[in-house]
Write an enzyme that holds these catalytic residues in place. Structure first.
Site, PDB file in Angstrom:
ATOM      1  N   HIS A   1       0.832  -1.222   0.000  1.00 21.27           N
ATOM      2  CA  HIS A   1       0.000   0.000   0.000  1.00 21.27           C
ATOM      3  C   HIS A   1       0.859   1.262   0.000  1.00 21.27           C
ATOM      4  O   HIS A   1       0.414   2.318   0.455  1.00 21.27           O
ATOM      5  CB  HIS A   1      -0.951   0.050   1.202  1.00 21.27           C
TER       6      HIS A   1
ATOM      7  N   SER B   1      14.360  22.368 -15.556  1.00 20.46           N
ATOM      8  CA  SER B   1      13.200  23.231 -15.732  1.00 20.46           C
ATOM      9  C   SER B   1      13.676  24.560 -16.290  1.00 20.46           C
ATOM     10  O   SER B   1      14.759  25.030 -15.945  1.00 20.46           O
ATOM     11  CB  SER B   1      12.512  23.444 -14.390  1.00 20.46           C
TER      12      SER B   1
ATOM     13  N   LYS C   1      15.634  22.290 -10.372  1.00 23.36           N
ATOM     14  CA  LYS C   1      14.914  21.093 -10.789  1.00 23.36           C
ATOM     15  C   LYS C   1      15.761  20.097 -11.574  1.00 23.36           C
ATOM     16  O   LYS C   1      16.595  20.468 -12.378  1.00 23.36           O
ATOM     17  CB  LYS C   1      13.735  21.494 -11.689  1.00 23.36           C
TER      18      LYS C   1
ATOM     19  N   GLU D   1       9.110   9.178 -16.747  1.00 22.07           N
ATOM     20  CA  GLU D   1       7.706   9.556 -16.961  1.00 22.07           C
ATOM     21  C   GLU D   1       7.240   9.193 -18.372  1.00 22.07           C
ATOM     22  O   GLU D   1       6.101   8.793 -18.583  1.00 22.07           O
ATOM     23  CB  GLU D   1       7.525  11.054 -16.708  1.00 22.07           C
TER      24      GLU D   1
END
Ligand code: ARG
Length: 457
Positions: free
Chosen positions: A153, A274, A280, A287
């Site tokens: 979980h 970024s 970043k 992704e």
């Protein structure tokens, strides 16, 4: 190629909707190879003279050389790669080119070409997945002893070793490879010679062409052979399932790379920055692997839905079989390569992983097990006592092993000093030495077996 019975040519829209050359030109190598095999067979069966075979064969080589040098020309009037090649062949060698299509139809031609292409794609995928497995096994070997929280979980459950976690993906990829290999075995039959749908009256030799293209045998039923796209579906379904695994691994990297976790530093080479936030470093490759899985599943769905209502034998709907397979192959190939790089070059922050395991009460089960083993307490009661210990530790912001003996005895007096040996994360993972468990020795054993298996590939 078929204008004889028509009074008018196709409209512009017909030409456009009909053209598969923009994508099926990717089949040109297979198309030339299968044509060469076909014409050689026509020669050896006495259907086309040796002289004509020679001209056609050399002409096909010349067309191939042109494709190699300049790419395949895209003329919608010629519809597809099969007619493009035949038309160029007749420009080069004249009317004798027309003998190539004896005892053949584009229906068995496309089925043959596409099988050859898909078979090669399966082999390439297998090689790519083997490289990913090698990367996983290498990192798992390095981290057989590195302790991290295991989750259920996505809540800390029990300590595991990073090596064990990585080897879980080795197993998934092993199954993916077996799915591609299994699909390859099943699809390795030659449809060539099925002609349009019913076979042919010419005395062809299908065994000969099958053998020449490394197929195990010719297909048994001509109607099936020209209308079957199971091989493409098998490929897509294996690809879809593989993409799920890559997506799950990508998702773990994304979570692990997030600052609150901080379990991994992604390789710079597979991250992006970024344009506004200077600090970043985003896990874009991971992704995109996660995103590509959606597209690959879409490809598998697309072809299933295309095929589901088609009566025997060939229907033009089947021309739409190629884009989803080409797309899935390219997306999956990229995804495998990206994940291989990520696994190979990520920096695992083992100290952060270990801390997280220590602070997450991951050894609570070990306390309960200790009570069962050493104090002969029924597991349900031991579970309850341990819950009270976790509650106390949590209220103090401490780890379980930071509770004093007095505090533990206040919860249950049967607890004694020996319990501290069971509460460390090392003791916890070392204890889980059952076959396939997370203990470092087990992981090393599994890594050893995996290395052997990969060597025998
Ligand atoms: N371009 C077609 C395809 O990709 C080739 C087969 C055409 N056959 C036919 N009977 N129109 O499926």
């Amino acid at each position: 190629m078929w204008g004889g019975r028509f009074a008018e040519g196709p409209s512009a829209i017909m030409r456009e909707i009909n053209a598969s050359i923009p994508f099926d030109k990717a089949l040109w190598r297979q198309d030339i190879a299968a044509s060469k095999v076909h014409v050689a067979m026509l020669g050896s069966c006495g259907i086309v003279s040796a002289d004509d075979v020679k001209q056609i064969d050399q002409g096909l080589d010349a067309v191939a050389a042109e494709y190699e040098a300049n790419g395949v020309p895209e003329d919608w009037d010629l519809e597809d790669i099969h007619m493009t090649t035949e038309s160029r062949l007749s420009e080069l060698i004249g009317p004798v080119a027309g003998r190539l299509h004896t005892a053949r139809s584009r229906n068995d031609q496309v089925a043959t070409d596409f099988r050859l292409w898909t078979r090669e794609a399966m082999d390439q995928m297998d090689a790519g997945l083997a490289a990913l497995q090698r990367a996983l096994v290498t990192r798992a070997g390095e981290h057989a002893d590195s302790i991290m929280p295991g989750f259920t979980h996505l809540q800390t459950a029990q300590p595991v070793t990073l090596g064990h976690h990585l080897m879980a993906y080795y197993e998934m990829i092993r199954r993916d490879r077996s799915r591609f290999q299994d699909a390859r075995r099943r699809m390795n039959e030659s449809p060539l010679g099925s002609a349009a749908l019913a076979g042919t009256g010419f005395p062809i030799d299908r065994e000969m062409t099958a053998q020449a293209m490394d197929f195990d045998r010719p297909t048994a039923n001509s109607l099936d052979a020209v209308s079957d796209r199971d091989f493409a579906l098998d490929y897509l379904q294996a690809a879809a399932q593989c993409s799920l695994h890559l997506s799950r691994l990508a998702e773990e990297f994304i979570i692990w790379a997030s600052q609150p976790f901080g379990f991994v530093r992604m390789p710079d080479t597979l991250s992006t920055g970024s344009s506004i936030m200077p600090q970043k470093k985003n896990p874009d490759a991971a992704e995109l692997v996660r995103g590509h899985a959606g597209r690959i599943i879409g490809c598998a769905t697309a072809l299933m839905v295309t095929m589901k209502g088609l009566p025997l034998a060939y229907s033009k709907d089947m021309q739409d079989d190629k884009p989803p397979v080409f797309e899935a192959a390219s997306l999956l190939g990229l995804s495998v390569a990206a994940m291989t790089g990520m696994v190979a070059d990520a920096t695992f922050r083992t100290e952060k992983m270990r801390k997280a395991a220590e602070l997450g009460y991951a050894t609570a089960t070990d306390l309960a097990d200790w009570l069962v083993r050493e104090a002969d307490i029924p597991f349900r009661e031991a579970h309850h006592i341990t819950g009270a210990a976790v509650k106390l530790a949590e209220s103090k912001g401490a780890a379980l092993e930071e509770l004093s003996m007095a505090e533990l005895k206040a919860i249950d007096e049967r607890i004694d000093e020996r319990v501290y040996n069971a509460l460390s994360v090392e003791a916890s993972v070392a204890a889980r030495c059952s076959l396939g468990g997370t203990a470092p020795d087990q992981v090393r054993h599994q890594v050893g077996l995996a290395r052997q298996a990969l060597e025998m590939d």
